[in-house]
Every structure is written in structure tokens, then in C-alpha cells.
Scaffold this motif. Structure first.
Motif, short mmCIF file in Angstrom:
data_model
loop_
_atom_site.label_atom_id
_atom_site.label_comp_id
_atom_site.label_asym_id
_atom_site.label_seq_id
_atom_site.Cartn_x
_atom_site.Cartn_y
_atom_site.Cartn_z
N GLU A 37 21.52 13.15 24.04
CA GLU A 37 21.81 14.41 23.53
C GLU A 37 23.21 14.23 24.10
O GLU A 37 23.69 15.69 24.03
N THR A 62 15.97 13.41 13.00
CA THR A 62 16.25 14.84 13.68
C THR A 62 17.49 15.36 14.06
O THR A 62 17.60 16.51 14.54
N GLN A 64 20.32 15.74 13.29
CA GLN A 64 22.09 15.20 13.52
C GLN A 64 23.24 14.76 13.00
O GLN A 64 22.44 13.63 11.86
N LEU A 88 16.26 10.51 18.89
CA LEU A 88 17.43 10.87 19.04
C LEU A 88 18.42 10.26 19.85
O LEU A 88 17.88 9.10 20.06
N SER A 90 23.27 9.54 20.11
CA SER A 90 24.23 9.64 20.15
C SER A 90 25.80 8.83 19.58
O SER A 90 24.62 7.75 19.43
#
Length: 243
Positions: A37, A62, A64, A88, A90
Motif C-alpha cells: 500500500e 486494482t 494502480q 494489491l 507496490s
């Protein structure tokens, strides 16, 4: 290689918390940090003389946008995006830090992702893995054991498979779809047939229908031979539930 094995107590994890503050924890205390996150430790910057490209990869499941420091990393992000177990994620959000014979060493994994609900730290395998890569992977294994992470290593496909991946990635989320079009097109591929003929049988506009077929291949609802260059003349067939 280090003259002595690196233990978990010697490894720290650096990251930015959700407020943008720089933090560092012993790896044994980092198991509950939601790295998937968090923002990157440092922004990727293009500058004169840089050998790799700064680019982005969109995570379709997601929504992103991930900053990637190289085309190789971006292509690996495509591979992850096609895996339905990966949620999710990063890019560049953590850094492992340790000392080796008095010298400071670091490893910044390319991604952290939730895979089937479990946190996975993912590295991109270099084209020519060397001693530093092997040492870093050994340290990552120790860190993961202490923090309770999974470890993943990913590398992009090459040749025709890479060409096909890029083509499907471009069609991964057709937001122009009308309700029912996906099921309509899938029904045309109960038996193997060319993508073009299936689109015609569904009565869809050719270009829109081909994009939709590519989206369905990306989503796993249609199959093709990924070792052959994907074109409208490629043969596709519907995925059947064998359960």
C-alpha cells in the motif's frame, strides 16, 4: 560473498510510511507492514546518460499506476498483472539493509504484492545474475523467514511471447464494452476457430471485436497458442470448466 552468513538480526527494512515519513525497522518487526500500500522509497527519475527507461505500469485489477525504473521491470509488471492471484501491489516500496564485511549492502525488491492474500516480496531476475544477485537472494530468504513473507522472482518473456504479452496488455481493460458482449463472443469459440471468424459470427464490428477477443485472452476466458504470433487469423477456443 560475505565471510559469514547474514542473520535476521543484522537486517533492517527501510520504507516510507503512509504519511511519507522515512522509517527503518528490524526485519523481524516488519511482518505486519503493508508495503503493497506504500509509495516508492524514491521517485524514478529520467536523466541524461541513464541506460534504462523510466516508465509506468498500470495494475488493471486494482487501478494502480506503478513507476518502473526499466523496461524489464515494466514487462515483469505485465506478467504479474496477468496473474489472477496477484492483487494489491507496490513498486520499490521497501529496501533491505545489512552489512557485509564492514560494507553496507542494500536490496530494493522490484515489487511487493498480495498473492492469494499473502504478502510476497518480488525481485526481477537480471539478464546476467552474478555473485551480488545470489548474495542478495540469500539475504532476502533470511529476511522473509523472519518477517513471514513469501519470496518471488520474475523475469519477462522474450521473442514472440513478449510481443503477445504486450499486445494483450494493451487490451486488458476495454472500458467501452457493452453488457453481454463478452459472453456473446465467448460462445462463438466453443470449438477452435480464427479470432476474425468468431468476431464475424458474433456480429461485432471487426476492430472492436478483435480488441475484445484479446481482452478475453488476457482474462483467461479464451485460449491461444502463445508460442505463435497473435493476429486476427490466430485460432482461439473457449476455456471450459472441467471441475
Amino acid at each position: 560473498m560475505c565471510s559469514a552468513p547474514v542473520g535476521a538480526a543484522e537486517i533492517a527494512v527501510g520504507f516510507l510510511d503512509r504519511f511519507g515519513r522515512r522509517c527503518e525497522l528490524p526485519v523481524a518487526e516488519a511482518g505486519d507492514v503493508a508495503f503493497e500500500e506504500l509509495s516508492p522509497l524514491a521517485a524514478q527519475v529520467a536523466y541524461p546518460g541513464r541506460k534504462s527507461f523510466v516508465t509506468t505500469a498500470w495494475a488493471s485489477a486494482t487501478d494502480q499506476s506503478l513507476s518502473c525504473g526499466s523496461l524489464r521491470q515494466q514487462r515483469c509488471a505485465m506478467v504479474l498483472d496477468r496473474d489472477p492471484a496477484v492483487g494489491l501491489r507496490s513498486a520499490g516500496a521497501m529496501e533491505l539493509r545489512w552489512s557485509c564485511d564492514g560494507r553496507r549492502r542494500t536490496l530494493r525488491p522490484a515489487f511487493v504484492a498480495l498473492r492469494s492474500g499473502l504478502r510476497e516480496v518480488i525481485c526481477v531476475r537480471p539478464e546476467q545474475p552474478g555473485e551480488a544477485w545470489r548474495e542478495a537472494q540469500e539475504v532476502l530468504a533470511v529476511a522473509a523467514g523472519a518477517a513471514g513473507w513469501q519470496v518471488g522472482v520474475v523475469e519477462p518473456p522474450s521473442g514472440v511471447e513478449l510481443d503477445n504479452l504486450a499486445l494483450l496488455y494493451a487490451a486488458r481493460s476495454p472500458r467501452w464494452l457493452s453488457e453481454g458482449q463478452e459472453d456473446l463472443l465467448v460462445r462463438q469459440f466453443v470449438s477452435p476457430r480464427t479470432i476474425r471468424s468468431g468476431v464475424g459470427a458474433a456480429g461485432l464490428p471487426l476492430h472492436q471485436g478483435i480488441d475484445l477477443a484479446y481482452h478475453l485472452i488476457w482474462a483467461g476466458r479464451l485460449h491461444v497458442d502463445t508460442g505463435v504470433l497473435l493476429t486476427p487469423a490466430s485460432t482461439a477456443w473457449a476455456v471450459t470448466d472441467t471441475a
